[in-house]
Design a protein around this motif. Structure first.
Motif, PDB file in Angstrom:
ATOM      1  N   THR A   1     -41.287 -78.705  -1.562  1.00  0.00           N
ATOM      2  CA  THR A   1     -41.575 -80.119  -1.805  1.00  0.00           C
ATOM      3  C   THR A   1     -42.954 -80.257  -2.439  1.00  0.00           C
ATOM      4  N   ASP A   2     -43.181 -81.393  -3.081  1.00  0.00           N
ATOM      5  CA  ASP A   2     -44.486 -81.663  -3.666  1.00  0.00           C
ATOM      6  C   ASP A   2     -45.479 -81.999  -2.565  1.00  0.00           C
ATOM      7  N   SER A   3     -46.727 -81.652  -2.791  1.00  0.00           N
ATOM      8  CA  SER A   3     -47.792 -81.965  -1.851  1.00  0.00           C
ATOM      9  C   SER A   3     -47.975 -83.480  -1.762  1.00  0.00           C
ATOM     10  N   PRO A   4     -48.142 -84.014  -0.547  1.00  0.00           N
ATOM     11  CA  PRO A   4     -48.374 -85.458  -0.400  1.00  0.00           C
ATOM     12  C   PRO A   4     -49.694 -85.867  -1.060  1.00  0.00           C
ATOM     13  N   GLY A   5     -49.835 -87.146  -1.284  1.00  0.00           N
ATOM     14  CA  GLY A   5     -51.048 -87.679  -1.885  1.00  0.00           C
ATOM     15  C   GLY A   5     -52.263 -87.468  -1.007  1.00  0.00           C
ATOM     16  N   MET A   6     -53.450 -87.618  -1.615  1.00  0.00           N
ATOM     17  CA  MET A   6     -54.675 -87.314  -0.882  1.00  0.00           C
ATOM     18  C   MET A   6     -54.977 -88.288   0.249  1.00  0.00           C
ATOM     19  N   PHE A   7     -54.344 -89.453   0.264  1.00  0.00           N
ATOM     20  CA  PHE A   7     -54.586 -90.419   1.342  1.00  0.00           C
ATOM     21  C   PHE A   7     -53.635 -90.240   2.518  1.00  0.00           C
ATOM     22  N   ASP A   8     -52.614 -89.410   2.362  1.00  0.00           N
ATOM     23  CA  ASP A   8     -51.667 -89.112   3.445  1.00  0.00           C
ATOM     24  C   ASP A   8     -52.162 -87.871   4.172  1.00  0.00           C
ATOM     25  N   LEU A   9     -53.175 -88.055   5.027  1.00  0.00           N
ATOM     26  CA  LEU A   9     -53.811 -86.922   5.693  1.00  0.00           C
ATOM     27  C   LEU A   9     -52.863 -86.174   6.628  1.00  0.00           C
ATOM     28  N   LYS A  10     -52.075 -86.920   7.394  1.00  0.00           N
ATOM     29  CA  LYS A  10     -51.140 -86.288   8.326  1.00  0.00           C
ATOM     30  C   LYS A  10     -50.074 -85.513   7.551  1.00  0.00           C
ATOM     31  N   GLY A  11     -49.514 -86.147   6.515  1.00  0.00           N
ATOM     32  CA  GLY A  11     -48.491 -85.486   5.706  1.00  0.00           C
ATOM     33  C   GLY A  11     -49.034 -84.245   5.019  1.00  0.00           C
ATOM     34  N   LYS A  12     -50.271 -84.327   4.547  1.00  0.00           N
ATOM     35  CA  LYS A  12     -50.892 -83.195   3.859  1.00  0.00           C
ATOM     36  C   LYS A  12     -51.128 -82.037   4.828  1.00  0.00           C
ATOM     37  N   ALA A  13     -51.549 -82.339   6.054  1.00  0.00           N
ATOM     38  CA  ALA A  13     -51.771 -81.298   7.061  1.00  0.00           C
ATOM     39  C   ALA A  13     -50.450 -80.601   7.402  1.00  0.00           C
ATOM     40  N   LYS A  14     -49.393 -81.387   7.560  1.00  0.00           N
ATOM     41  CA  LYS A  14     -48.082 -80.813   7.872  1.00  0.00           C
ATOM     42  C   LYS A  14     -47.573 -79.977   6.702  1.00  0.00           C
ATOM     43  N   TRP A  15     -47.747 -80.483   5.484  1.00  0.00           N
ATOM     44  CA  TRP A  15     -47.288 -79.774   4.286  1.00  0.00           C
ATOM     45  C   TRP A  15     -48.041 -78.442   4.158  1.00  0.00           C
ATOM     46  N   SER A  16     -49.344 -78.481   4.366  1.00  0.00           N
ATOM     47  CA  SER A  16     -50.157 -77.268   4.246  1.00  0.00           C
ATOM     48  C   SER A  16     -49.779 -76.230   5.306  1.00  0.00           C
ATOM     49  N   ALA A  17     -49.538 -76.692   6.516  1.00  0.00           N
ATOM     50  CA  ALA A  17     -49.153 -75.777   7.599  1.00  0.00           C
ATOM     51  C   ALA A  17     -47.829 -75.089   7.263  1.00  0.00           C
ATOM     52  N   TRP A  18     -46.859 -75.873   6.788  1.00  0.00           N
ATOM     53  CA  TRP A  18     -45.555 -75.302   6.433  1.00  0.00           C
ATOM     54  C   TRP A  18     -45.703 -74.377   5.230  1.00  0.00           C
ATOM     55  N   ASN A  19     -46.471 -74.782   4.243  1.00  0.00           N
ATOM     56  CA  ASN A  19     -46.655 -73.981   3.035  1.00  0.00           C
ATOM     57  C   ASN A  19     -47.322 -72.645   3.360  1.00  0.00           C
ATOM     58  N   GLY A  20     -48.109 -72.612   4.427  1.00  0.00           N
ATOM     59  CA  GLY A  20     -48.753 -71.377   4.856  1.00  0.00           C
ATOM     60  C   GLY A  20     -47.784 -70.331   5.369  1.00  0.00           C
ATOM     61  N   LYS A  21     -46.569 -70.733   5.661  1.00  0.00           N
ATOM     62  CA  LYS A  21     -45.545 -69.801   6.159  1.00  0.00           C
ATOM     63  C   LYS A  21     -44.679 -69.256   5.026  1.00  0.00           C
ATOM     64  N   LYS A  22     -45.000 -69.601   3.788  1.00  0.00           N
ATOM     65  CA  LYS A  22     -44.198 -69.190   2.634  1.00  0.00           C
ATOM     66  C   LYS A  22     -44.016 -67.677   2.620  1.00  0.00           C
ATOM     67  N   GLY A  23     -42.793 -67.239   2.390  1.00  0.00           N
ATOM     68  CA  GLY A  23     -42.490 -65.818   2.344  1.00  0.00           C
ATOM     69  C   GLY A  23     -41.946 -65.272   3.656  1.00  0.00           C
ATOM     70  N   MET A  24     -42.135 -65.991   4.753  1.00  0.00           N
ATOM     71  CA  MET A  24     -41.601 -65.559   6.048  1.00  0.00           C
ATOM     72  C   MET A  24     -40.100 -65.841   6.061  1.00  0.00           C
ATOM     73  N   SER A  25     -39.311 -64.870   6.486  1.00  0.00           N
ATOM     74  CA  SER A  25     -37.862 -65.086   6.532  1.00  0.00           C
ATOM     75  C   SER A  25     -37.526 -66.110   7.612  1.00  0.00           C
ATOM     76  N   GLN A  26     -36.368 -66.747   7.465  1.00  0.00           N
ATOM     77  CA  GLN A  26     -35.961 -67.745   8.450  1.00  0.00           C
ATOM     78  C   GLN A  26     -35.734 -67.104   9.815  1.00  0.00           C
ATOM     79  N   GLU A  27     -35.214 -65.875   9.848  1.00  0.00           N
ATOM     80  CA  GLU A  27     -34.993 -65.189  11.120  1.00  0.00           C
ATOM     81  C   GLU A  27     -36.323 -64.895  11.811  1.00  0.00           C
ATOM     82  N   ALA A  28     -37.303 -64.410  11.038  1.00  0.00           N
ATOM     83  CA  ALA A  28     -38.624 -64.121  11.611  1.00  0.00           C
ATOM     84  C   ALA A  28     -39.287 -65.407  12.102  1.00  0.00           C
ATOM     85  N   ALA A  29     -39.103 -66.492  11.359  1.00  0.00           N
ATOM     86  CA  ALA A  29     -39.679 -67.778  11.762  1.00  0.00           C
ATOM     87  C   ALA A  29     -39.027 -68.280  13.044  1.00  0.00           C
ATOM     88  N   LYS A  30     -37.721 -68.083  13.184  1.00  0.00           N
ATOM     89  CA  LYS A  30     -37.035 -68.494  14.414  1.00  0.00           C
ATOM     90  C   LYS A  30     -37.570 -67.710  15.604  1.00  0.00           C
TER      91      LYS A  30
END
Length: 87
Positions: free
Chosen positions: A43-72
C-alpha cells in the motif's frame, strides 16, 4: 492444532488482555499480524498528517521479506509473551 489455528487462537486471546500493552508492543503485534495475514506491504504510505497510520504502515513495512508462515510463528510467540506479561 495447525499453524493457522494457533494463529487465529492467539489473535483472539490477545484481545482479552487485562491491561493495555505499550504503543511499541501494539505496533509490533499489528505488523506481525498484517505480515502473517496479507504478506508484504503493498500500500502507499499515508500522508504526513496521519501519524497513527504512518506508524502502523512503517511497522508493517519493516517486516517486508518475512514469509507469512514465519510471521505467524513470530505473532504466536509474541502474543503469548504479551498474555504472560499483561494477563
Amino acid at each position: 492444532m495447525s499453524l493457522d489455528e494457533k494463529f487465529n487462537a492467539a489473535a483472539e486471546n490477545v484481545k482479552n488482555l487485562k491491561s493495555r500493552p505499550t504503543d511499541a508492543e501494539l505496533l509490533e503485534l499489528y505488523a506481525l499480524f498484517k505480515q502473517a495475514s496479507v504478506g508484504d506491504n503493498n500500500t502507499d504510505s499515508p500522508g504526513m498528517f496521519d501519524l497513527k497510520g504512518k506508524a502502523k504502515w512503517s511497522a508493517w513495512n519493516g517486516k517486508k521479506g518475512m514469509s507469512q508462515e514465519a510471521a505467524k510463528e513470530a505473532y504466536i510467540a509474541y502474543a503469548e509473551e504479551l498474555i504472560a506479561k499483561y494477563g
